[in-house]
Design a protein around this motif. Structure first.
Motif, PDB file in Angstrom:
ATOM      1  N   ASN A   1       0.814  -1.218   0.000  1.00  0.00           N
ATOM      2  CA  ASN A   1       0.000   0.000   0.000  1.00  0.00           C
ATOM      3  C   ASN A   1       0.849   1.271   0.000  1.00  0.00           C
ATOM      4  O   ASN A   1       0.320   2.360   0.232  1.00  0.00           O
ATOM      5  CB  ASN A   1      -0.926   0.022   1.216  1.00  0.00           C
ATOM      6  CG  ASN A   1      -2.052  -0.977   1.093  1.00  0.00           C
ATOM      7  OD1 ASN A   1      -2.566  -1.209  -0.005  1.00  0.00           O
ATOM      8  ND2 ASN A   1      -2.432  -1.582   2.200  1.00  0.00           N
ATOM      9  N   VAL A   2       2.139   1.145  -0.255  1.00  0.00           N
ATOM     10  CA  VAL A   2       3.054   2.285  -0.153  1.00  0.00           C
ATOM     11  C   VAL A   2       3.288   2.932  -1.516  1.00  0.00           C
ATOM     12  O   VAL A   2       3.467   2.246  -2.524  1.00  0.00           O
ATOM     13  CB  VAL A   2       4.407   1.845   0.447  1.00  0.00           C
ATOM     14  CG1 VAL A   2       5.432   2.980   0.372  1.00  0.00           C
ATOM     15  CG2 VAL A   2       4.221   1.396   1.899  1.00  0.00           C
ATOM     16  N   VAL A   3       3.298   4.263  -1.520  1.00  0.00           N
ATOM     17  CA  VAL A   3       3.757   5.049  -2.661  1.00  0.00           C
ATOM     18  C   VAL A   3       4.969   5.832  -2.191  1.00  0.00           C
ATOM     19  O   VAL A   3       4.897   6.596  -1.225  1.00  0.00           O
ATOM     20  CB  VAL A   3       2.675   6.008  -3.174  1.00  0.00           C
ATOM     21  CG1 VAL A   3       3.227   6.883  -4.300  1.00  0.00           C
ATOM     22  CG2 VAL A   3       1.451   5.245  -3.639  1.00  0.00           C
ATOM     23  N   MET A   4       6.094   5.621  -2.842  1.00  0.00           N
ATOM     24  CA  MET A   4       7.349   6.250  -2.441  1.00  0.00           C
ATOM     25  C   MET A   4       7.783   7.292  -3.475  1.00  0.00           C
ATOM     26  O   MET A   4       7.799   7.010  -4.677  1.00  0.00           O
ATOM     27  CB  MET A   4       8.446   5.186  -2.271  1.00  0.00           C
ATOM     28  CG  MET A   4       9.743   5.716  -1.710  1.00  0.00           C
ATOM     29  SD  MET A   4      11.003   4.409  -1.530  1.00  0.00           S
ATOM     30  CE  MET A   4      10.435   3.599  -0.034  1.00  0.00           C
ATOM     31  N   LEU A   5       8.106   8.479  -3.003  1.00  0.00           N
ATOM     32  CA  LEU A   5       8.622   9.556  -3.844  1.00  0.00           C
ATOM     33  C   LEU A   5      10.112   9.681  -3.582  1.00  0.00           C
ATOM     34  O   LEU A   5      10.524   9.938  -2.444  1.00  0.00           O
ATOM     35  CB  LEU A   5       7.920  10.877  -3.509  1.00  0.00           C
ATOM     36  CG  LEU A   5       6.388  10.862  -3.475  1.00  0.00           C
ATOM     37  CD1 LEU A   5       5.852  12.238  -3.083  1.00  0.00           C
ATOM     38  CD2 LEU A   5       5.809  10.420  -4.808  1.00  0.00           C
ATOM     39  N   VAL A   6      10.929   9.493  -4.608  1.00  0.00           N
ATOM     40  CA  VAL A   6      12.380   9.391  -4.431  1.00  0.00           C
ATOM     41  C   VAL A   6      13.117  10.310  -5.414  1.00  0.00           C
ATOM     42  O   VAL A   6      12.866  10.243  -6.630  1.00  0.00           O
ATOM     43  CB  VAL A   6      12.858   7.939  -4.662  1.00  0.00           C
ATOM     44  CG1 VAL A   6      14.352   7.810  -4.372  1.00  0.00           C
ATOM     45  CG2 VAL A   6      12.060   6.971  -3.809  1.00  0.00           C
ATOM     46  N   PRO A   7      14.031  11.153  -4.924  1.00  0.00           N
ATOM     47  CA  PRO A   7      14.869  11.922  -5.851  1.00  0.00           C
ATOM     48  C   PRO A   7      15.632  10.968  -6.776  1.00  0.00           C
ATOM     49  O   PRO A   7      16.214   9.985  -6.306  1.00  0.00           O
ATOM     50  CB  PRO A   7      15.831  12.671  -4.916  1.00  0.00           C
ATOM     51  CG  PRO A   7      15.129  12.716  -3.592  1.00  0.00           C
ATOM     52  CD  PRO A   7      14.339  11.447  -3.513  1.00  0.00           C
ATOM     53  N   SER A   8      15.612  11.236  -8.051  1.00  0.00           N
ATOM     54  CA  SER A   8      16.241  10.331  -9.015  1.00  0.00           C
ATOM     55  C   SER A   8      17.760  10.398  -8.926  1.00  0.00           C
ATOM     56  O   SER A   8      18.332  11.331  -8.354  1.00  0.00           O
ATOM     57  CB  SER A   8      15.804  10.698 -10.431  1.00  0.00           C
ATOM     58  OG  SER A   8      16.378  11.945 -10.810  1.00  0.00           O
ATOM     59  N   LYS A   9      18.417   9.408  -9.518  1.00  0.00           N
ATOM     60  CA  LYS A   9      19.883   9.414  -9.564  1.00  0.00           C
ATOM     61  C   LYS A   9      20.384  10.636 -10.324  1.00  0.00           C
ATOM     62  O   LYS A   9      21.420  11.213  -9.972  1.00  0.00           O
ATOM     63  CB  LYS A   9      20.386   8.134 -10.228  1.00  0.00           C
ATOM     64  CG  LYS A   9      20.188   6.881  -9.385  1.00  0.00           C
ATOM     65  CD  LYS A   9      20.765   5.649 -10.081  1.00  0.00           C
ATOM     66  CE  LYS A   9      20.593   4.411  -9.212  1.00  0.00           C
ATOM     67  NZ  LYS A   9      21.120   3.184  -9.875  1.00  0.00           N
ATOM     68  N   GLN A  10      19.652  11.036 -11.353  1.00  0.00           N
ATOM     69  CA  GLN A  10      20.050  12.227 -12.126  1.00  0.00           C
ATOM     70  C   GLN A  10      19.975  13.483 -11.268  1.00  0.00           C
ATOM     71  O   GLN A  10      20.841  14.354 -11.349  1.00  0.00           O
ATOM     72  CB  GLN A  10      19.157  12.383 -13.366  1.00  0.00           C
ATOM     73  CG  GLN A  10      19.321  11.275 -14.387  1.00  0.00           C
ATOM     74  CD  GLN A  10      18.291  10.178 -14.219  1.00  0.00           C
ATOM     75  OE1 GLN A  10      17.921   9.829 -13.095  1.00  0.00           O
ATOM     76  NE2 GLN A  10      17.818   9.641 -15.342  1.00  0.00           N
ATOM     77  N   PHE A  11      18.937  13.555 -10.432  1.00  0.00           N
ATOM     78  CA  PHE A  11      18.828  14.712  -9.543  1.00  0.00           C
ATOM     79  C   PHE A  11      19.989  14.735  -8.551  1.00  0.00           C
ATOM     80  O   PHE A  11      20.600  15.782  -8.313  1.00  0.00           O
ATOM     81  CB  PHE A  11      17.497  14.695  -8.783  1.00  0.00           C
ATOM     82  CG  PHE A  11      17.375  15.820  -7.783  1.00  0.00           C
ATOM     83  CD1 PHE A  11      17.064  17.099  -8.192  1.00  0.00           C
ATOM     84  CD2 PHE A  11      17.603  15.583  -6.430  1.00  0.00           C
ATOM     85  CE1 PHE A  11      16.969  18.142  -7.284  1.00  0.00           C
ATOM     86  CE2 PHE A  11      17.510  16.612  -5.511  1.00  0.00           C
ATOM     87  CZ  PHE A  11      17.191  17.901  -5.941  1.00  0.00           C
ATOM     88  N   VAL A  12      20.293  13.583  -7.959  1.00  0.00           N
ATOM     89  CA  VAL A  12      21.392  13.514  -6.993  1.00  0.00           C
ATOM     90  C   VAL A  12      22.707  13.897  -7.659  1.00  0.00           C
ATOM     91  O   VAL A  12      23.542  14.609  -7.076  1.00  0.00           O
ATOM     92  CB  VAL A  12      21.478  12.112  -6.366  1.00  0.00           C
ATOM     93  CG1 VAL A  12      22.718  11.987  -5.481  1.00  0.00           C
ATOM     94  CG2 VAL A  12      20.209  11.808  -5.563  1.00  0.00           C
ATOM     95  N   GLN A  13      22.907  13.472  -8.902  1.00  0.00           N
ATOM     96  CA  GLN A  13      24.130  13.812  -9.624  1.00  0.00           C
ATOM     97  C   GLN A  13      24.237  15.318  -9.888  1.00  0.00           C
ATOM     98  O   GLN A  13      25.336  15.847 -10.059  1.00  0.00           O
ATOM     99  CB  GLN A  13      24.189  13.055 -10.955  1.00  0.00           C
ATOM    100  CG  GLN A  13      24.554  11.592 -10.811  1.00  0.00           C
ATOM    101  CD  GLN A  13      25.959  11.385 -10.266  1.00  0.00           C
ATOM    102  OE1 GLN A  13      26.928  11.940 -10.792  1.00  0.00           O
ATOM    103  NE2 GLN A  13      26.062  10.598  -9.206  1.00  0.00           N
ATOM    104  N   SER A  14      23.107  16.010  -9.885  1.00  0.00           N
ATOM    105  CA  SER A  14      23.114  17.449 -10.132  1.00  0.00           C
ATOM    106  C   SER A  14      23.451  18.262  -8.883  1.00  0.00           C
ATOM    107  O   SER A  14      23.687  19.474  -8.972  1.00  0.00           O
ATOM    108  CB  SER A  14      21.751  17.896 -10.670  1.00  0.00           C
ATOM    109  OG  SER A  14      20.772  17.930  -9.643  1.00  0.00           O
ATOM    110  N   LEU A  15      23.484  17.598  -7.724  1.00  0.00           N
ATOM    111  CA  LEU A  15      23.759  18.293  -6.470  1.00  0.00           C
ATOM    112  C   LEU A  15      25.256  18.533  -6.306  1.00  0.00           C
ATOM    113  O   LEU A  15      26.082  17.822  -6.899  1.00  0.00           O
ATOM    114  CB  LEU A  15      23.252  17.455  -5.292  1.00  0.00           C
ATOM    115  CG  LEU A  15      21.749  17.181  -5.229  1.00  0.00           C
ATOM    116  CD1 LEU A  15      21.444  16.254  -4.062  1.00  0.00           C
ATOM    117  CD2 LEU A  15      20.958  18.470  -5.113  1.00  0.00           C
ATOM    118  N   PRO A  16      25.643  19.511  -5.497  1.00  0.00           N
ATOM    119  CA  PRO A  16      27.063  19.680  -5.192  1.00  0.00           C
ATOM    120  C   PRO A  16      27.636  18.381  -4.627  1.00  0.00           C
ATOM    121  O   PRO A  16      26.982  17.708  -3.822  1.00  0.00           O
ATOM    122  CB  PRO A  16      27.058  20.787  -4.130  1.00  0.00           C
ATOM    123  CG  PRO A  16      25.787  21.531  -4.360  1.00  0.00           C
ATOM    124  CD  PRO A  16      24.793  20.513  -4.823  1.00  0.00           C
TER     125      PRO A  16
END
Length: 358
Positions: free
Chosen positions: A288-303
């Protein structure tokens, strides 16, 4: 570039396909441990409780351990966006001495709670009949209850080794305590026999219960003899429930709704001692879970191409760390926009099946 990944369990996906993605589907909300890793969810948190759940009329149970409990306490205040913004601002600007003691870190955590919640915030949390806060805490037994480092470390090592054999052995060291909003109907089920204890939140115990939920062993002092609670030592709820492997049920409901779970990783680990183990959580607990997760591409865009974590306190000087964390907080607005786009388009085909489940 995909910024936000959305995962759903079997029943959750079926429900969304039939009814669309809307806030009324959800009856529970999860917030995991992880300290400053939470910063990657800041923009989403503001959107969810400033827009998505804005006109909520029915109960939403907010369940969190450690940083997740701190967030739940923000969401249960009258102005959730202002509260979560205070938490992000104060926490991200926290500076310790070169070799901080457990007492120093604990004292600064208390200062944070006073700033973010205060007396008025606590009253709002207790009076909120829609957003009901639940803080998970680990009541410690035996050596792990000691404040003497060598004894506590010995107990933690024993916990780690027995947990490697089977997670159910943690019950000999810790009891799960759920501090809950008044009149909560939520119950937690799992297969590990933690002898769960449900205690109502009060003005007398709310601050200590919240602090205990984030009191990391060896790093912070444990919280002893919390008001309106059994005598004993209380520590970080993430010890038992780091990323959760449990089932949430409402006692008075015939049909439990879905669980919304913004999380920084699509590979959840049940408890703190499971972090480096190849032990998947149980698939039925994520149906019953819906998970919202920052994508690998988003993480790669971080400092530094990574999400913040507690090691940043040791590996970066204060000015560098604070600037880095501020950039991350700002960039998470992109995740809120991505989720808003998803809702407007109702592009259900983008939802993925969970991985790493057994």
């Amino acid at each position: 570039m995909t910024l936000l990944d959305i995962y759903a369990g079997k029943n959750a996906l079926k429900t969304i396909q039939e009814q669309g993605f809307n806030q009324a589907l959800f009856t529970n909300f999860l917030g995991a441990s992880g300290g400053p890793k939470w910063f990657t969810l800041f923009g989403l948190d503001k959107y969810l409780f400033g827009e998505f759940f804005k006109d909520r009329k029915t109960v939403l149970n907010l369940v969190g351990s450690s940083a997740g409990a701190f967030r739940a306490a923000c969401f249960a205040q009258n102005d959730a966006v202002a509260a979560i913004s205070r938490l992000a601002d104060y926490y991200s600007h926290t500076v310790y001495s070169d070799k901080p003691t457990a007492k120093e870190i604990t004292t600064k955590a208390r200062d944070l709670l006073d700033y973010v919640y205060g007396e008025q915030g606590k009253q709002e949390i207790l009076a909120n009949n829609i957003f009901k806060a639940h803080f998970i805490v680990a009541k410690s037994k035996g050596l792990v209850a000691s404040e003497q480092k060598i004894l506590q470390l010995t107990g933690l090592l024993a916990s780690y080794l027995l947990n490697r054999l089977d997670r159910k052995h943690l019950k000999y060291f810790y009891q799960r305590v759920i501090y809950h909003a008044p009149n909560s109907q939520l119950v937690i089920n799992d297969n590990y026999q933690f002898n769960d204890l449900y205690l109502p939140l009060t003005l007398n115990n709310l601050t200590d219960a919240l602090l205990a939920s984030g009191s990391i062993p060896l790093v912070m002092q444990g919280i002893k003899n919390i008001a309106d609670s059994p005598q004993g030592m209380y520590r970080d709820g993430g010890i038992i429930d780091y990323h959760f492997d449990l089932q949430l049920k409402v006692k008075t409901a015939n049909n439990n709704g879905l669980i919304l779970y913004p999380h920084f990783d699509n590979n959840p680990k049940a408890g703190w001692f499971d972090k480096n183990l190849n032990r998947p959580v149980q698939s039925q607990h994520y149906d019953n879970v819906v998970m919202l997760v920052p994508s690998k591409q988003f993480v790669q865009s971080l400092p530094y191409q990574k999400i913040p974590d507690r090691k940043d306190f040791e590996q970066l000087d204060a000015k560098t760390r604070i600037n880095y964390w501020q950039q991350v907080l700002q960039q998470t607005e992109q995740l809120a926009q991505s989720f808003d786009d998803f809702l407007n388009n109702q592009d259900i085909a983008k939802i993925k099946a969970f991985r790493y489940l057994k």
